[in-house]
Write a protein that holds these residues in place. Sequence first.
Motif, mmCIF file in Angstrom:
data_model
loop_
_atom_site.group_PDB
_atom_site.id
_atom_site.type_symbol
_atom_site.label_atom_id
_atom_site.label_comp_id
_atom_site.label_asym_id
_atom_site.label_seq_id
_atom_site.Cartn_x
_atom_site.Cartn_y
_atom_site.Cartn_z
ATOM 1 N N HIS A 6 0.482 -1.569 -55.946
ATOM 2 C CA HIS A 6 0.127 -0.839 -54.729
ATOM 3 C C HIS A 6 0.856 0.505 -54.668
ATOM 4 O O HIS A 6 0.264 1.532 -54.317
ATOM 5 C CB HIS A 6 0.489 -1.665 -53.488
ATOM 6 N N LEU A 17 -1.494 3.743 -54.958
ATOM 7 C CA LEU A 17 -1.750 4.498 -53.733
ATOM 8 C C LEU A 17 -1.068 5.857 -53.715
ATOM 9 O O LEU A 17 -1.600 6.814 -53.139
ATOM 10 C CB LEU A 17 -1.300 3.691 -52.517
ATOM 11 N N LEU A 18 0.106 5.952 -54.331
ATOM 12 C CA LEU A 18 0.894 7.179 -54.189
ATOM 13 C C LEU A 18 0.775 8.147 -55.361
ATOM 14 O O LEU A 18 1.281 9.262 -55.275
ATOM 15 C CB LEU A 18 2.366 6.815 -53.955
ATOM 16 N N TRP A 78 -5.073 8.295 -47.483
ATOM 17 C CA TRP A 78 -4.316 7.857 -46.303
ATOM 18 C C TRP A 78 -2.835 7.735 -46.635
ATOM 19 O O TRP A 78 -1.978 8.279 -45.929
ATOM 20 C CB TRP A 78 -4.841 6.507 -45.807
ATOM 21 N N ALA A 79 -2.517 7.013 -47.719
ATOM 22 C CA ALA A 79 -1.115 6.770 -48.078
ATOM 23 C C ALA A 79 -0.384 8.074 -48.385
ATOM 24 O O ALA A 79 0.750 8.294 -47.936
ATOM 25 C CB ALA A 79 -1.047 5.819 -49.275
ATOM 26 N N GLN A 80 -1.008 8.950 -49.143
ATOM 27 C CA GLN A 80 -0.356 10.189 -49.539
ATOM 28 C C GLN A 80 -0.196 11.152 -48.364
ATOM 29 O O GLN A 80 0.807 11.870 -48.266
ATOM 30 C CB GLN A 80 -1.138 10.830 -50.684
ATOM 31 N N VAL A 93 -4.043 -3.190 -44.427
ATOM 32 C CA VAL A 93 -3.049 -2.140 -44.187
ATOM 33 C C VAL A 93 -2.236 -2.447 -42.935
ATOM 34 O O VAL A 93 -1.000 -2.349 -42.929
ATOM 35 C CB VAL A 93 -3.731 -0.762 -44.064
#
Length: 230
Positions: free
Chosen positions: A66, A70-71, A163-165, A190
């Motif tokens: 994850h 995600l990042l 969204w995450a970044q 989430v």
Amino acid sequence: MNYLNDLLFGIYPYIALAVFVLGSLIRYDRDQYTWKTGSSQMLESKMLRKGSMPFHVGIIMVLAGHFVGLLTPHQVWDVLGITASMKQVFAMAMGGFFGLICFYGLTILIIRRFTNERVKASSSSMDNAILLLLYAQLILGLASIFVSAGHLDGAEMLMLMSWAQNMVTFQVADAAAAIANVHWIYKLHVFLGMTLFLVFPFSRLVHVWSVPLKYFRRNYQIVRTKQSNS
């Protein structure tokens, strides 16, 4: 609806992460004697050994996946020649594999926690709640694989990455907008993930901070058997 989306996926994550960090620091400062796993190995060890290893291996790999997935900016994947569709298929395969390993281990631990009378008697309400929250989160993650299989273009994965970044760079409005149109199962995944961060300082999960990394750098210990005087 936009207000609720902004609240849950733009503001709530920062609240959860603030409680996660500050709550952990405060607990370590004020209640160091509670900073432990609360192991029940002495009460029952067979099922613990059977479930603990796959649970920990599975959850560590899932979390690592994850974090990287995600990042890591999509431009990096583009440079490596990995398309969004390829990345999604890989994420589904690896997430499913390690998710099932984790699911196997956690199922054993939950059965042990709720069926063994000695372990059950020594468990707190928070112990039980954390296990069930982790179980629900894991089931949601595995279920999301089937949703992802319905569209292999990687579009929703890119939204979740955005969204995450954006959350990391404090672009709150952009983050909330990025996740607004993803499937509800991802949103619930989430939200529950952020909730786990929120309750983290109040549970035995704080022992994660005490992972014995110094063990790998310690000097070798020489152990000699006792010689008999004969």
